[in-house]
Design a protein around this motif. Structure first.
Motif, PDB file in Angstrom:
ATOM      1  N   LYS A 160      -8.108  -8.599   2.409  1.00 53.77           N
ATOM      2  CA  LYS A 160      -7.506  -7.627   3.312  1.00 53.77           C
ATOM      3  C   LYS A 160      -6.398  -8.321   4.074  1.00 53.77           C
ATOM      4  CE  LYS A 160      -8.521  -4.282   6.884  1.00 53.77           C
ATOM      5  NZ  LYS A 160      -9.529  -3.613   7.677  1.00 53.77           N
ATOM      6  N   ILE A 161      -5.211  -7.704   4.085  1.00 52.21           N
ATOM      7  CA  ILE A 161      -4.067  -8.274   4.782  1.00 52.21           C
ATOM      8  C   ILE A 161      -4.032  -7.806   6.238  1.00 52.21           C
ATOM      9  CG2 ILE A 161      -1.563  -8.545   4.771  1.00 52.21           C
ATOM     10  CD1 ILE A 161      -2.914  -9.731   2.315  1.00 52.21           C
ATOM     11  N   LYS A 162      -3.976  -6.481   6.441  1.00 52.07           N
ATOM     12  CA  LYS A 162      -3.931  -5.954   7.792  1.00 52.07           C
ATOM     13  C   LYS A 162      -4.270  -4.469   7.802  1.00 52.07           C
ATOM     14  CE  LYS A 162       1.041  -4.988   7.641  1.00 52.07           C
ATOM     15  NZ  LYS A 162       2.325  -5.153   8.292  1.00 52.07           N
ATOM     16  N   SER A 163      -4.481  -3.939   9.027  1.00 50.32           N
ATOM     17  CA  SER A 163      -4.686  -2.517   9.253  1.00 50.32           C
ATOM     18  C   SER A 163      -3.552  -2.001  10.120  1.00 50.32           C
ATOM     19  CB  SER A 163      -6.012  -2.263   9.978  1.00 50.32           C
ATOM     20  OG  SER A 163      -7.084  -2.672   9.178  1.00 50.32           O
ATOM     21  N   MET A 164      -3.049  -0.808   9.791  1.00 49.72           N
ATOM     22  CA  MET A 164      -1.955  -0.217  10.557  1.00 49.72           C
ATOM     23  C   MET A 164      -2.370   1.174  11.008  1.00 49.72           C
ATOM     24  SD  MET A 164       0.927  -1.153   7.758  1.00 49.72           S
ATOM     25  CE  MET A 164      -0.196  -0.721   6.451  1.00 49.72           C
ATOM     26  N   THR A 165      -2.077   1.507  12.256  1.00 48.69           N
ATOM     27  CA  THR A 165      -2.331   2.839  12.786  1.00 48.69           C
ATOM     28  C   THR A 165      -1.038   3.616  12.777  1.00 48.69           C
ATOM     29  OG1 THR A 165      -4.065   1.937  14.183  1.00 48.69           O
ATOM     30  CG2 THR A 165      -3.250   4.117  14.730  1.00 48.69           C
ATOM     31  N   LEU A 166      -1.051   4.768  12.097  1.00 50.11           N
ATOM     32  CA  LEU A 166       0.148   5.597  11.967  1.00 50.11           C
ATOM     33  C   LEU A 166      -0.123   6.961  12.564  1.00 50.11           C
ATOM     34  CD1 LEU A 166       0.760   4.817   8.197  1.00 50.11           C
ATOM     35  CD2 LEU A 166       1.826   3.671  10.117  1.00 50.11           C
ATOM     36  N   GLU A 167       0.853   7.528  13.253  1.00 51.58           N
ATOM     37  CA  GLU A 167       0.728   8.886  13.781  1.00 51.58           C
ATOM     38  C   GLU A 167       1.454   9.838  12.866  1.00 51.58           C
ATOM     39  OE1 GLU A 167       1.252   9.914  17.818  1.00 51.58           O
ATOM     40  OE2 GLU A 167       0.644   7.935  18.534  1.00 51.58           O
ATOM     41  N   LYS A 168       0.815  10.985  12.598  1.00 47.70           N
ATOM     42  CA  LYS A 168       1.471  12.016  11.790  1.00 47.70           C
ATOM     43  C   LYS A 168       2.489  12.731  12.657  1.00 47.70           C
ATOM     44  CE  LYS A 168      -2.340  13.021   8.689  1.00 47.70           C
ATOM     45  NZ  LYS A 168      -3.258  14.054   8.243  1.00 47.70           N
ATOM     46  N   ASP A 169       3.512  13.280  12.016  1.00 49.33           N
ATOM     47  CA  ASP A 169       4.537  14.020  12.756  1.00 49.33           C
ATOM     48  C   ASP A 169       4.056  15.364  13.205  1.00 49.33           C
ATOM     49  OD1 ASP A 169       6.287  11.945  12.388  1.00 49.33           O
ATOM     50  OD2 ASP A 169       7.023  12.744  10.485  1.00 49.33           O
ATOM     51  N   THR A 187      -5.312   5.585   9.991  1.00 49.29           N
ATOM     52  CA  THR A 187      -5.249   4.147   9.841  1.00 49.29           C
ATOM     53  C   THR A 187      -5.111   3.828   8.362  1.00 49.29           C
ATOM     54  OG1 THR A 187      -6.670   3.872  11.761  1.00 49.29           O
ATOM     55  CG2 THR A 187      -6.457   1.983  10.303  1.00 49.29           C
ATOM     56  N   MET A 188      -4.179   2.943   8.044  1.00 50.29           N
ATOM     57  CA  MET A 188      -3.988   2.497   6.669  1.00 50.29           C
ATOM     58  C   MET A 188      -4.355   1.025   6.597  1.00 50.29           C
ATOM     59  SD  MET A 188      -3.034   5.146   4.988  1.00 50.29           S
ATOM     60  CE  MET A 188      -2.356   4.571   3.468  1.00 50.29           C
ATOM     61  N   HIS A 189      -5.042   0.659   5.549  1.00 51.66           N
ATOM     62  CA  HIS A 189      -5.461  -0.724   5.340  1.00 51.66           C
ATOM     63  C   HIS A 189      -4.701  -1.292   4.143  1.00 51.66           C
ATOM     64  CE1 HIS A 189      -8.742   0.032   8.131  1.00 51.66           C
ATOM     65  NE2 HIS A 189      -8.939   1.171   7.482  1.00 51.66           N
ATOM     66  N   LEU A 190      -4.143  -2.481   4.318  1.00 55.56           N
ATOM     67  CA  LEU A 190      -3.363  -3.133   3.261  1.00 55.56           C
ATOM     68  C   LEU A 190      -4.205  -4.238   2.639  1.00 55.56           C
ATOM     69  CD1 LEU A 190      -0.653  -3.480   1.777  1.00 55.56           C
ATOM     70  CD2 LEU A 190       0.037  -5.034   3.612  1.00 55.56           C
ATOM     71  N   TYR A 191      -4.317  -4.199   1.303  1.00 52.44           N
ATOM     72  CA  TYR A 191      -5.076  -5.191   0.548  1.00 52.44           C
ATOM     73  C   TYR A 191      -4.159  -5.861  -0.470  1.00 52.44           C
ATOM     74  CZ  TYR A 191      -9.229  -2.902   2.432  1.00 52.44           C
ATOM     75  OH  TYR A 191     -10.180  -2.381   3.264  1.00 52.44           O
ATOM     76  N   ARG A 192      -4.539  -7.087  -0.884  1.00 55.22           N
ATOM     77  CA  ARG A 192      -3.751  -7.801  -1.891  1.00 55.22           C
ATOM     78  C   ARG A 192      -4.701  -8.576  -2.804  1.00 55.22           C
ATOM     79  NH1 ARG A 192       0.830 -11.325   0.383  1.00 55.22           N
ATOM     80  NH2 ARG A 192      -0.866 -11.761   1.795  1.00 55.22           N
ATOM     81  N   CYS A 193      -4.342  -8.627  -4.084  1.00 54.30           N
ATOM     82  CA  CYS A 193      -5.105  -9.403  -5.057  1.00 54.30           C
ATOM     83  C   CYS A 193      -4.700 -10.871  -4.915  1.00 54.30           C
ATOM     84  CB  CYS A 193      -4.826  -8.911  -6.474  1.00 54.30           C
ATOM     85  SG  CYS A 193      -5.598  -9.937  -7.757  1.00 54.30           S
ATOM     86  N   LYS A 194      -5.666 -11.759  -4.861  1.00 50.55           N
ATOM     87  CA  LYS A 194      -5.387 -13.193  -4.718  1.00 50.55           C
ATOM     88  C   LYS A 194      -4.841 -13.791  -6.017  1.00 50.55           C
ATOM     89  CE  LYS A 194      -8.888 -14.184  -1.209  1.00 50.55           C
ATOM     90  NZ  LYS A 194     -10.111 -14.947  -0.902  1.00 50.55           N
ATOM     91  N   LYS A 195      -5.149 -13.171  -7.133  1.00 48.54           N
ATOM     92  CA  LYS A 195      -4.757 -13.724  -8.437  1.00 48.54           C
ATOM     93  C   LYS A 195      -3.368 -13.244  -8.869  1.00 48.54           C
ATOM     94  CE  LYS A 195      -6.754 -14.273 -13.056  1.00 48.54           C
ATOM     95  NZ  LYS A 195      -7.888 -13.869 -13.897  1.00 48.54           N
ATOM     96  N   CYS A 196      -3.141 -11.917  -8.920  1.00 50.43           N
ATOM     97  CA  CYS A 196      -1.857 -11.405  -9.419  1.00 50.43           C
ATOM     98  C   CYS A 196      -0.907 -10.976  -8.299  1.00 50.43           C
ATOM     99  CB  CYS A 196      -2.066 -10.256 -10.406  1.00 50.43           C
ATOM    100  SG  CYS A 196      -2.725  -8.754  -9.666  1.00 50.43           S
ATOM    101  N   GLY A 197      -1.386 -10.881  -7.056  1.00 53.93           N
ATOM    102  CA  GLY A 197      -0.518 -10.586  -5.927  1.00 53.93           C
ATOM    103  C   GLY A 197      -0.182  -9.121  -5.712  1.00 53.93           C
ATOM    104  N   VAL A 198      -0.767  -8.196  -6.483  1.00 56.82           N
ATOM    105  CA  VAL A 198      -0.474  -6.785  -6.302  1.00 56.82           C
ATOM    106  C   VAL A 198      -1.036  -6.325  -4.944  1.00 56.82           C
ATOM    107  CG1 VAL A 198      -2.538  -5.903  -7.503  1.00 56.82           C
ATOM    108  CG2 VAL A 198      -0.485  -4.516  -7.411  1.00 56.82           C
ATOM    109  N   GLU A 199      -0.232  -5.521  -4.208  1.00 56.69           N
ATOM    110  CA  GLU A 199      -0.642  -5.009  -2.904  1.00 56.69           C
ATOM    111  C   GLU A 199      -0.874  -3.502  -3.005  1.00 56.69           C
ATOM    112  OE1 GLU A 199       2.236  -6.034   0.064  1.00 56.69           O
ATOM    113  OE2 GLU A 199       1.646  -8.148   0.068  1.00 56.69           O
ATOM    114  N   PHE A 200      -1.855  -3.004  -2.243  1.00 58.65           N
ATOM    115  CA  PHE A 200      -2.121  -1.572  -2.245  1.00 58.65           C
ATOM    116  C   PHE A 200      -2.690  -1.158  -0.899  1.00 58.65           C
ATOM    117  CE2 PHE A 200      -5.553  -3.910  -4.188  1.00 58.65           C
ATOM    118  CZ  PHE A 200      -6.700  -3.417  -3.601  1.00 58.65           C
ATOM    119  N   HIS A 201      -2.458   0.140  -0.554  1.00 60.05           N
ATOM    120  CA  HIS A 201      -2.916   0.715   0.703  1.00 60.05           C
ATOM    121  C   HIS A 201      -4.130   1.605   0.450  1.00 60.05           C
ATOM    122  CE1 HIS A 201       1.305  -0.239   1.651  1.00 60.05           C
ATOM    123  NE2 HIS A 201       0.865  -0.381   2.887  1.00 60.05           N
TER     124      HIS A 201
END
Length: 157
Positions: free
Chosen positions: A148-157, A113-127
Motif C-alpha cells: 500500500k502506497i497511500k490513502s487519499m480523501t477526495l470530495e465529490k463535486d 477515500t481512494m487507496h493506492l497500491y503498487r506491485c513490488k515486482k512489476c511496479g504496476v499501480e492501481f487505485h
C-alpha cells in the motif's frame, strides 16, 4: 428536539392518525445513515435518524414517524407490516406517511477515500475504494507481492 419530545410527538401522532396508543419507546439514533427511521420487531421501539430533522425539518420527520408507526401498529395487530404488503401500503397512504425518506446532503457518500497500491515486482499501480489485506492477495499480472502506497480523501463535486 430531544428524545422526550420525540416520544411525545410519536405518541400524539399515534393517537391522532391511528387512534391507538404507542406504548413503547421512540428515540434518536445517530448511527442510522441510509434510512430515516427503523422499527424493531423484537423490542417494538422506533429509532429515528436525527439528521432528517436537521436537514429536512419537522414535516419530513412527521412523515417518517408515520411510516414507522405503520410498521408498529400492523405488526402488533398481526397484519402485513412489510413494505410489500397491501395492508402496509393502504395504511401508509391513509395516514400520509412517506414511502421513502429524502437523502441527506453532504452525507458520507459525498466524501470518498481512494487507496493506492503498487506491485513490488512489476511496479504496476492501481487505485481501490476499499482497503484490502495485502498479505492475502498478489498482483494479477505477475503474481508479485503488493504494497500500500497511500490513502487519499477526495470530495465529490
Amino acid at each position: 428536539m430531544i428524545d422526550e419530545q420525540l416520544q411525545l410527538l410519536t405518541e400524539r401522532l399515534s393517537e391522532e392518525f391511528f387512534h391507538k396508543p404507542f406504548k413503547h419507546t421512540a428515540f434518536f439514533n445517530k448511527r442510522l445513515r441510509t434510512t430515516g427511521g427503523r422499527y424493531s420487531l423484537h423490542s417494538h421501539h422506533i429509532e429515528i435518524n436525527p439528521k432528517q430533522l436537521e436537514h429536512h425539518g419537522e414535516d419530513e420527520l412527521v412523515k417518517i414517524i408515520k411510516h414507522e408507526l405503520c410498521h408498529y401498529h400492523l405488526h402488533i395487530e398481526g397484519k402485513g407490516y412489510q413494505h410489500k404488503d397491501n395492508d402496509f401500503k393502504y395504511l401508509l397512504a391513509k395516514v400520509g406517511g412517506s414511502r421513502h425518506c429524502q437523502t441527506i446532503p453532504n452525507s458520507h457518500n459525498q466524501i470518498k477515500t481512494m487507496h493506492l497500491y503498487r506491485c513490488k515486482k512489476c511496479g504496476v499501480e492501481f487505485h481501490r475504494r476499499r482497503r484490502f489485506n495485502t498479505k492475502r492477495y498478489v498482483c494479477g499480472k505477475c503474481k508479485g507481492r503488493i504494497e500500500k502506497i497511500k490513502s487519499m480523501t477526495l470530495e465529490k463535486d
